[in-house]
Design a protein around this motif. Structure first.
Motif, PDB file in Angstrom:
ATOM      1  N   PRO A  40       0.812  -1.230   0.000  1.00 40.00           N
ATOM      2  CA  PRO A  40       0.000   0.000   0.000  1.00 40.00           C
ATOM      3  C   PRO A  40       0.843   1.277   0.000  1.00 40.00           C
ATOM      4  N   TYR A  41       2.052   1.238   0.548  1.00 41.62           N
ATOM      5  CA  TYR A  41       2.869   2.439   0.602  1.00 41.62           C
ATOM      6  C   TYR A  41       3.342   2.864  -0.783  1.00 41.62           C
ATOM      7  N   ALA A  42       3.411   1.893  -1.712  1.00 39.62           N
ATOM      8  CA  ALA A  42       3.804   2.249  -3.073  1.00 39.62           C
ATOM      9  C   ALA A  42       2.712   3.026  -3.785  1.00 39.62           C
ATOM     10  N   GLY A  43       1.497   2.962  -3.275  1.00 39.46           N
ATOM     11  CA  GLY A  43       0.392   3.675  -3.898  1.00 39.46           C
ATOM     12  C   GLY A  43       0.034   4.976  -3.224  1.00 39.46           C
ATOM     13  N   LEU A  44       0.874   5.447  -2.291  1.00 38.14           N
ATOM     14  CA  LEU A  44       0.566   6.706  -1.604  1.00 38.14           C
ATOM     15  C   LEU A  44       0.600   7.897  -2.551  1.00 38.14           C
ATOM     16  N   ASP A  45       1.297   7.753  -3.705  1.00 44.80           N
ATOM     17  CA  ASP A  45       1.308   8.870  -4.655  1.00 44.80           C
ATOM     18  C   ASP A  45      -0.049   9.081  -5.313  1.00 44.80           C
ATOM     19  N   ARG A  46      -0.994   8.171  -5.061  1.00 46.70           N
ATOM     20  CA  ARG A  46      -2.351   8.342  -5.579  1.00 46.70           C
ATOM     21  C   ARG A  46      -3.298   8.898  -4.512  1.00 46.70           C
ATOM     22  N   VAL A  47      -2.775   9.134  -3.300  1.00 47.70           N
ATOM     23  CA  VAL A  47      -3.600   9.685  -2.227  1.00 47.70           C
ATOM     24  C   VAL A  47      -3.669  11.204  -2.402  1.00 47.70           C
ATOM     25  N   PRO A  48      -4.861  11.780  -2.587  1.00 53.42           N
ATOM     26  CA  PRO A  48      -4.977  13.234  -2.813  1.00 53.42           C
ATOM     27  C   PRO A  48      -4.776  14.011  -1.510  1.00 53.42           C
ATOM     28  N   VAL A  49      -3.888  14.988  -1.563  1.00 53.30           N
ATOM     29  CA  VAL A  49      -3.579  15.805  -0.388  1.00 53.30           C
ATOM     30  C   VAL A  49      -3.603  17.270  -0.815  1.00 53.30           C
ATOM     31  N   ALA A  50      -4.277  18.110  -0.046  1.00 45.23           N
ATOM     32  CA  ALA A  50      -4.331  19.551  -0.326  1.00 45.23           C
ATOM     33  C   ALA A  50      -3.122  20.243   0.304  1.00 45.23           C
ATOM     34  N   LEU A  51      -2.500  21.135  -0.463  1.00 43.50           N
ATOM     35  CA  LEU A  51      -1.343  21.898   0.019  1.00 43.50           C
ATOM     36  C   LEU A  51      -1.659  23.376  -0.127  1.00 43.50           C
ATOM     37  N   VAL A  52      -1.726  24.075   1.016  1.00 41.06           N
ATOM     38  CA  VAL A  52      -2.024  25.509   1.042  1.00 41.06           C
ATOM     39  C   VAL A  52      -0.746  26.256   1.392  1.00 41.06           C
ATOM     40  N   VAL A  53      -0.290  27.122   0.462  1.00 42.86           N
ATOM     41  CA  VAL A  53       0.929  27.911   0.687  1.00 42.86           C
ATOM     42  C   VAL A  53       0.535  29.382   0.695  1.00 42.86           C
ATOM     43  N   ALA A  54       0.467  29.971   1.885  1.00 43.39           N
ATOM     44  CA  ALA A  54       0.135  31.393   2.026  1.00 43.39           C
ATOM     45  C   ALA A  54       1.357  32.219   2.409  1.00 43.39           C
ATOM     46  N   ASP A  55       2.524  31.607   2.418  1.00 42.54           N
ATOM     47  CA  ASP A  55       3.745  32.276   2.875  1.00 42.54           C
ATOM     48  C   ASP A  55       4.060  33.478   1.989  1.00 42.54           C
ATOM     49  N   THR A  56       4.301  34.642   2.641  1.00 38.98           N
ATOM     50  CA  THR A  56       4.639  35.862   1.897  1.00 38.98           C
ATOM     51  C   THR A  56       6.145  36.084   1.785  1.00 38.98           C
ATOM     52  N   GLY A  57       6.932  35.224   2.403  1.00 41.86           N
ATOM     53  CA  GLY A  57       8.382  35.334   2.304  1.00 41.86           C
ATOM     54  C   GLY A  57       8.957  36.348   3.279  1.00 41.86           C
ATOM     55  N   THR A  58      10.272  36.499   3.240  1.00 47.21           N
ATOM     56  CA  THR A  58      10.982  37.440   4.108  1.00 47.21           C
ATOM     57  C   THR A  58      12.309  37.785   3.464  1.00 47.21           C
ATOM     58  N   VAL A  59      13.042  38.728   4.072  1.00 47.47           N
ATOM     59  CA  VAL A  59      14.346  39.162   3.561  1.00 47.47           C
ATOM     60  C   VAL A  59      15.386  38.886   4.630  1.00 47.47           C
ATOM     61  N   ILE A  60      16.434  38.135   4.268  1.00 45.38           N
ATOM     62  CA  ILE A  60      17.530  37.812   5.177  1.00 45.38           C
ATOM     63  C   ILE A  60      18.826  38.252   4.524  1.00 45.38           C
ATOM     64  N   ASP A  61      19.536  39.166   5.188  1.00 45.21           N
ATOM     65  CA  ASP A  61      20.816  39.685   4.652  1.00 45.21           C
ATOM     66  C   ASP A  61      20.637  40.224   3.234  1.00 45.21           C
ATOM     67  N   ASN A  62      19.548  41.006   3.045  1.00 41.02           N
ATOM     68  CA  ASN A  62      19.247  41.637   1.755  1.00 41.02           C
ATOM     69  C   ASN A  62      18.945  40.633   0.649  1.00 41.02           C
ATOM     70  N   VAL A  63      18.605  39.411   1.021  1.00 39.80           N
ATOM     71  CA  VAL A  63      18.248  38.383   0.032  1.00 39.80           C
ATOM     72  C   VAL A  63      16.848  37.887   0.375  1.00 39.80           C
ATOM     73  N   SER A  64      15.976  37.842  -0.641  1.00 41.07           N
ATOM     74  CA  SER A  64      14.602  37.394  -0.432  1.00 41.07           C
ATOM     75  C   SER A  64      14.554  35.878  -0.310  1.00 41.07           C
ATOM     76  N   HIS A  65      13.782  35.389   0.664  1.00 45.94           N
ATOM     77  CA  HIS A  65      13.594  33.957   0.887  1.00 45.94           C
ATOM     78  C   HIS A  65      12.099  33.679   1.047  1.00 45.94           C
ATOM     79  N   ASN A  66      11.655  32.584   0.433  1.00 48.30           N
ATOM     80  CA  ASN A  66      10.278  32.118   0.629  1.00 48.30           C
ATOM     81  C   ASN A  66      10.356  30.618   0.876  1.00 48.30           C
TER      82      ASN A  66
END
Length: 781
Positions: A40-66
């Protein structure tokens, strides 16, 4: 009897169909279940999962990161689940209506939370896992495990970045410590040289102070003597002036000489005595003045040498006063650098502890142990800073003392110059005094001679008036010369007194300056010794600090950062391996299918032959016949199931013969047990067999380890036969311990023997006795 029973079971088409259907029960139960759950673990790629990404990112040492987008990309690329990147509302609705088994939400401030670990207000980032057990409890469980894996991956990534920043900071601290150590070495060398020079300066200053003190005392005595000389010379000048005036009166009054010859004789006798005394005194004055001239000449030479030496000291102290501020600036910079390094190191320790606390699963004790590795560095830098502060304070005192020393040295030089000038003037006046005293002595001698002549020639006064007039004229001239010499003597003595007074004042100032110079030089030497010691400790402390921080390059720091982020790698060393989930469950379901198959066979197979019992056949033969019929059919069931496991599902079997043998032995043991139940309890025994199946289903340890069972069920695990059947099949199928498999087979054989013995006893009872129960119809049929 076995053949007769088999003939009965295959007598008609329906009986044969029923027999075949019952024979397929284990295949259908075990085969279908294991096929459905093969992996059954070989078929986990058929399990539907919702992914919510609301991250707005940030700036570290003048470099943008998300980090949220990065995680979403990694999850999609990994393909562990069927990820659907959707909005929060869609994810919520999808989990509720089973469109998605679960959802993972990355909030808007996710990257900011991760970046906060390097600030003064660190906080943890949050990932929200939303599950719905009405969709699937196992899906929720798998979702929780997946969220844990995601968290571990994020923690490892964040830890690696934090460790990289930490290691770069430590590298910068080490570079600063190396620079500070080099400066401390130079400071130590300079302090050593300065200490040696200050020791020589202190010795010379002490000698100078002593010599100038002696000079001041001698000049004081000289001033006192020249003051007395000036007074005596003034008196001499007054007397000789009076003498000159009297000699003039004598010259002009020679016409009256005759009338006053007797008085002249007495006066000239007195004059001869006084003139002799004047001559003797003037001679002494002349000798003293000569000695004074020689002494003041020597004094002038000495004070000139003193002036030159004091000028040299003043020049040296001027250089010292000019160089001391530079040394103060250097020590102040070193102290400031160490203070900054200590502050940076303290901040780094705080940031490290906060980062490890917020981004790792380490305990507070483990975090403290890690941070405490920096204690030698913090102690070395702190000690170095304290010593540097002490050195800086000492150098500041040195700056003040060097200015005072320079001022004193200047005063000594000025006083020595004034003393030299005064001594030179005194030498000139003393020479003049000697000359005047000599003239006075000559004049006084002439006066004495004239007075003697006058006394001797008083009798010849009348005839020698012209001689008296001439002698009076000479007396006047000599008295004038004596007056002039006495005046010069008074002037020279005054000049000598002024010079001696100036020299004494200058010598006093020089003595004060020399004493200050000696005190300052001693303080300077003490301070430089302290500076040398402190600089040495500072140098050693900085060197120890440099040694405590390893030198590393970018490649090494990268490797160290990845090791700190994920310090432990897991290596799985399996003694045996089932391979897949289905293969792992096969021993349990094969054993359970064996019990169900035997149980189903006894629905159509008669446990014992009533005809054989009536014919009083051997109870043993009847028992064996009742056991062999379902036992042989059970062997056929196990063979079919083994073919499904190894041939169709392709489960790896390390010992095929042994595995099938263990499956067959389990079927024979189950047949003996159910036979005994039927012999003794009849149709009720069939029901008891069903109950036993349920008990063994939960106690055999086929799914979870038997140690997780409640105590009564755990005790039953060691009793029921299916536990040993499952363990024996595992040992042989996975390539486990053969000795354990043989022990399991031995227990199953005991169940076979025990079941047959109980069944044989029951059959024996049936051949000898009849009970009303035997005449009652069966509840099951």
């Amino acid at each position: 009897m076995v053949r007769a029973e088999l003939d009965r079971l295959t007598a008609t088409v329906m009986s044969r169909v029923a027999l075949c259907a019952l024979l397929l029960v284990p295949v259908l139960y075990g085969g279908l279940y294991l096929w459905a759950n093969q992996d059954p673990y070989a078929g986990l790629d058929r399990v539907p999962v919702a992914l919510v990404v609301a991250d707005t990112g940030t700036v570290i040492d003048n470099v943008s990161h998300n980090y949220g987008d990065d995680i979403a990309t990694e999850l999609s690329d990994a393909g562990a689940f069927q990820w659907h990147r959707v909005s929060a509302a869609t994810a919520e609705a999808g989990v509720a209506d089973a469109s998605y088994d679960f959802s993972v939400t990355i909030p808007a401030d996710f990257s900011e939370g991760i970046a906060s670990s390097a600030t003064s207000t660190p906080r943890k980032s949050v990932i929200t896992l939303t599950t719905n057990d009405t969709n699937s409890y196992l899906a929720s469980t798998i979702g929780g495990q997946a969220a844990t894996k995601i968290r571990e991956a994020i923690v490892s990534k964040v830890n690696e970045e934090a460790a990289d920043r930490l290691l770069i900071g430590l590298s910068d601290v080490r570079s600063s410590l190396v620079t500070a150590a080099d400066g401390a070495t130079k400071l130590t060398d300079g302090a050593t040289t300065a200490s040696d020079g200050s020791a020589s300066l202190a010795t010379g200053a002490a000698q100078l102070s002593s010599g100038v003190g002696v000079l001041a005392s001698g000049l004081g005595q000289l001033a006192t003597g020249t003051s007395a000389l000036a007074t005596g010379a003034g008196s001499l000048a007054t007397g000789t002036s009076t003498l000159a005036a009297g000699a003039g009166t004598l010259a002009s009054g020679t016409s009256q000489l005759s009338s006053g010859a007797r008085s002249l004789a007495a006066g000239t006798a007195t004059l001869a005595t006084g003139a002799g005394q004047v001559s003797a005194g003037a001679t002494k004055v002349s000798g003293g003045a000569a000695d004074l001239a020689a002494g003041t000449k020597t004094l002038a030479t000495g004070t000139a040498t003193l002036s030159a030496g004091a000028s040299g000291v003043a020049a040296g102290t001027a250089k010292l006063a000019a160089g001391a501020p530079k040394l103060s600036t250097a020590t102040g910079a070193t102290s400031s650098t160490l203070a900054t390094a200590a502050t940076d190191l303290s901040t780094a320790r705080t940031n490290i502890a906060a980062t490890l606390a917020s981004t790792t699963t380490l305990t507070a004790a483990q975090i403290k142990a890690i941070v405490d590795e920096l204690n030698p560095v913090s102690t070395g830098v702190g000690t170095a800073g304290a010593y540097a502060d002490g050195v800086d304070a000492t150098v500041k005192t040195l700056v003040t003392d060097s200015v005072t020393l320079n001022t004193g040295a200047g005063d000594v030089a000025d006083g020595a110059a004034t003393a030299a000038k005064g001594a030179s003037t005194a030498a000139t006046g003393a020479a003049t005094l000697a000359a005047g005293a000599a003239q006075t002595a000559a004049g006084a001698s002439s006066v004495a001679t004239g007075a003697t002549d006058a006394a001797a020639g008083a009798a010849k006064l009348a005839s020698g008036a012209s001689d008296a007039s001439t002698g009076a004229a000479k007396l006047a001239t000599g008295a004038g010369s004596a007056a002039s010499g006495a005046a010069d003597l008074a002037t020279g003595a005054g000049t000598v007194n002024d010079g001696a007074a100036s020299a004494a004042a200058g010598a006093g100032t020089a003595a004060t300056g020399a004493a200050s110079l000696a005190t300052g030089a001693t303080s300077l030497n003490s301070g430089l010794i302290t500076l040398q010691s402190g600089a040495g400790v500072l140098r050693d402390g900085l060197a120890n600090g440099v040694t405590s921080i390893p030198n590393s390059d970018a490649q090494t720091r990268t490797l160290q950062g990845s090791t700190i982020a994920d310090p432990v790698s897991l290596t799985t060393a399996a003694v045996t391996s089932a391979g897949t989930y289905g293969a792992g469950m096969a021993p349990f379901f094969a054993s359970l299918a064996g019990w169900i198959g035997i149980y189903a066979l006894f629905l159509i197979v008669k446990p014992v032959s009533r005809r054989a019992i009536t014919a009083l056949h051997s109870p043993l033969k009847i028992t064996l016949a009742g056991w062999l019929t379902p036992g042989l059919l059970g062997l056929v069931q196990m063979a079919a199931l083994f073919g499904i496991l190894a041939g169709i599902l392709h489960f790896e079997v390390h010992n095929p013969v042994g595995t099938y043998g263990m499956m067959g032995l389990a079927a024979l043991a189950f047949a003996a047990i159910i036979l005994a139940l039927n012999v003794w309890l009849g149709s009720v025994g069939q029901f008891v067999g069903l109950v036993l199946m349920v008990i063994q289903l939960v106690t055999a340890g086929g799914t979870f380890p038997w140690q997780t069972l409640p105590a009564p069920l755990a005790w039953l695990h060691h009793v029921v036969p299916m536990s040993y059947a499952v363990d024996g099949i595992r040992q042989l199928m996975y390539g486990g311990n053969p000795a354990t498999a043989w022990a399991d087979a031995g227990v199953l054989l005991l169940w076979v023997v025990g079941g047959l013995v109980l069944a044989a006893i029951g059959v024996t009872r049936m051949t000898h006795f009849r009970t009303l129960r035997d005449l009652r119809p069966s509840l099951i049929g």
